[in-house]
Each structure stands twice: as structure tokens, then as C-alpha cells.
Design an enzyme around this catalytic site. Structure first.
Site, PDB file in Angstrom:
ATOM      1  N   SER A   1       0.774  -0.986   0.024  1.00  0.00           N
ATOM      2  CA  SER A   1      -0.070   0.053   0.128  1.00  0.00           C
ATOM      3  C   SER A   1       0.988   1.289  -0.069  1.00  0.00           C
ATOM      4  O   SER A   1       2.121   1.116   0.363  1.00  0.00           O
ATOM      5  CB  SER A   1      -0.858   0.202   1.206  1.00  0.00           C
ATOM      6  OG  SER A   1      -1.656  -1.267   1.327  1.00  0.00           O
TER       7      SER A   1
HETATM    8  N1  SAM Z   1      -0.257  -5.174   4.115  1.00  0.00           N
HETATM    9  C1  SAM Z   1       0.376  -5.298   2.934  1.00  0.00           C
HETATM   10  C2  SAM Z   1       1.772  -4.732   2.980  1.00  0.00           C
HETATM   11  O1  SAM Z   1       2.211  -4.093   4.085  1.00  0.00           O
HETATM   12  O2  SAM Z   1       2.280  -4.850   1.987  1.00  0.00           O
HETATM   13  C3  SAM Z   1      -0.499  -4.724   1.738  1.00  0.00           C
HETATM   14  C4  SAM Z   1      -1.630  -5.803   1.717  1.00  0.00           C
HETATM   15  S1  SAM Z   1      -2.366  -5.873   0.020  1.00  0.00           S
HETATM   16  C5  SAM Z   1      -2.957  -4.266  -0.335  1.00  0.00           C
HETATM   17  C6  SAM Z   1      -3.662  -6.989   0.432  1.00  0.00           C
HETATM   18  C7  SAM Z   1      -3.246  -8.269   0.672  1.00  0.00           C
HETATM   19  O3  SAM Z   1      -4.298  -9.049   1.249  1.00  0.00           O
HETATM   20  C8  SAM Z   1      -2.890  -9.264  -0.469  1.00  0.00           C
HETATM   21  O4  SAM Z   1      -1.650  -9.736  -0.439  1.00  0.00           O
HETATM   22  C9  SAM Z   1      -4.048 -10.254  -0.483  1.00  0.00           C
HETATM   23  O5  SAM Z   1      -3.406 -11.417  -1.038  1.00  0.00           O
HETATM   24  C10 SAM Z   1      -4.436 -10.361   1.037  1.00  0.00           C
HETATM   25  N2  SAM Z   1      -5.708 -11.033   1.207  1.00  0.00           N
HETATM   26  C11 SAM Z   1      -6.902 -10.784   0.396  1.00  0.00           C
HETATM   27  N3  SAM Z   1      -7.657 -11.505   0.988  1.00  0.00           N
HETATM   28  C12 SAM Z   1      -7.162 -12.082   1.792  1.00  0.00           C
HETATM   29  C13 SAM Z   1      -7.928 -13.076   3.183  1.00  0.00           C
HETATM   30  N4  SAM Z   1      -9.146 -13.479   2.983  1.00  0.00           N
HETATM   31  N5  SAM Z   1      -6.902 -13.700   3.800  1.00  0.00           N
HETATM   32  C14 SAM Z   1      -5.734 -13.248   3.765  1.00  0.00           C
HETATM   33  N6  SAM Z   1      -4.870 -12.404   2.928  1.00  0.00           N
HETATM   34  C15 SAM Z   1      -5.875 -11.828   2.134  1.00  0.00           C
END
Ligand code: SAM
Length: 224
Positions: free
Chosen positions: A66
């Protein structure tokens, strides 16, 4: 040519001042955490030169790290005192977890893509974030073995606030979560007090979708 450590360090200082402090990030502990964590370690090497730009970046598996400001907004909204156990949904690159690791007692972070989780775990270990536990699975269902949590942050966009997550919030706890449509959401702060939850809007945002039991079915574009 890849940037030198001196250049990256100067860019990090500038990012904290221009993108965070000059907007509305004023919590000194939060600002210090951003001064300490090298974001270039959390992006693919070919993007190291863009690590301190005011934007999300690709990290593989169709996911993103992000925008620094959005990570800061979510972190500040959690009002962390230092002794919390925090649950993060969406480990992604591990950057948000690294920031949180400097601000709380323990971080549980869960990611649905095993390869992203493995890379994040390696980085977090290398950078000495010993108080972070990386999990693989569906974070929309929370993580009952470590609940209740004083703070939960969801870093992917949900169609609604999952009841499983508010159930796993401790009394007095706070949940920060983007909620709305697939391509635009409101960042909500949900507080739990004496068993009741109330929510307020922190900001507008655009996150990749939360999938899983209480997330989106991205094939159909409808909530699961
Ligand atoms: N917090 C992260 C960082 O600092 O890099 C950025 C996160 S990215 C915007 C969103 C993440 O949520 C993705 O890696 C995606 O695979 C994960 N995601 C989406 N749905 C999910 C779920 N139900 N359980 C776990 N992870 C999930």
C-alpha cells in the site's frame, strides 16, 4: 542504476516529512516507526528506486504494497499504546507488519498467498522483527487461537465489516478496515465498547479485494 543506501535513507526521511507529517500523521511513535523501516526491502528489487514515492507498488501475485500514507493512516487510527496484540489481515509484502512490530507487543499477520507470506517472513526475520507471527490462510475468518485482539487491521477491501472480526476484538479494541465497492471504499474505524460496536469513517480509499469466506468472490464481483 540502483539507489545507494544514503539516497534511500534521505528519501525515507523526506517521505515521512512530506507525505506523512505534512498531511495529518502526527503521532510521534508512528512517525518514528516509518523513519526506521526500510520500505525498499519490501518491494521487488526493480522497484527499489520508487520505494518512497507516494503510491502503492506491485509485489507479485497481482497484489500491492500500500501507499505509505495509507499505511500510516491505518496505523495511527489504531491508537496503539505499545502493549497490544494486533491482528493484520493481508500480510502482502510484510511492510505494515514491520511498522506494527515497532509499536506493539505482538503482531499476528495472515496472508492467503503462501509465496507472499514466505517472502514476507524472510524479510521480517532478516530485519529483526521477532515479534511477528506470519500465518497462511483466510484472514476474513480472523484467528481464534490468538483472539481477542486489542487491534485488528484489514489491508484489503471488504464488502462489509465481518462479524467474525468484531467478535474477535477485545473490549475497548479497534478495527480498521476498508469497506465498500470493489473499486472504491471508505476506511472505517470500528470500536468495541462494552460489547457494542460503533463505526466512523477515517478516509476514502482504494484497496485490492479481500477474498475468503467474508470477502469478495472476484470472479462474479459479488460478496461471498
Ligand atoms: N499489508 C500489506 C503490505 O504491507 O504490503 C499490503 C496488503 S495488499 C494491499 C492486500 C493483501 O491482502 C494481499 O496480499 C492479498 O493477497 C491479501 N488478502 C486478500 N484477501 C485475503 C484473505 N481473505 N486472507 C488473507 N489475506 C488476504
Amino acid at each position: 542504476m540502483s539507489p545507494t543506501q544514503t539516497e534511500l535513507s534521505a528519501q525515507r526521511t523526506q517521505m515521512v516529512e512530506w507525505q506523512l507529517h505534512r498531511r495529518d500523521i502526527r503521532n510521534p511513535r508512528v512517525l518514528d516507526a516509518f523513519r526506521e523501516v526500510p520500505r525498499e526491502e519490501f518491494v521487488p528489487p526493480q522497484h527499489a528506486g520508487e520505494a518512497y514515492e507516494d503510491q502503492p507498488l506491485p509485489i507479485g501475485a497481482g497484489q500491492t504494497i500500500s501507499q505509505p500514507y495509507m499505511v500510516a493512516v491505518m496505523t495511527q487510527a489504531l491508537e496503539l499504546a505499545g502493549d497490544e496484540t494486533v491482528f493484520e489481515v493481508g500480510t502482502g509484502s510484510g511492510y505494515q507488519a514491520a511498522i506494527l512490530s515497532r509499536l506493539v507487543r505482538h503482531v499476528y499477520t495472515i496472508e492467503k498467498f503462501a509465496e507472499l507470506s514466505a517472502r514476507a517472513r524472510e524479510r521480517l526475520q532478516r530485519l529483526g522483527c521477532a515479534n511477528v507471527t506470519c500465518l497462511i490462510g483466510d484472514g476474513s475468518q480472523g484467528y481464534p487461537p490468538a483472539a481477542p485482539f486489542r487491534a485488528i487491521v484489514v489491508t484489503a477491501a471488504a464488502p462489509a465489516v465481518p462479524r467474525t472480526l468484531t467478535d474477535q476484538l477485545a473490549d475497548g479494541g479497534r478495527l480498521v478496515i476498508p469497506v465498500g465497492e470493489l473499486f472504491s471504499q471508505e476506511l472505517l474505524l470500528v470500536r468495541k465498547l462494552e460489547g457494542k460496536v460503533n463505526q466512523s469513517r477515517v478516509n476514502y480509499c482504494r484497496f485490492v479485494p479481500l477474498t475468503g469466506k467474508y470477502g469478495w468472490d472476484t470472479w462474479n464481483g459479488s460478496p461471498n
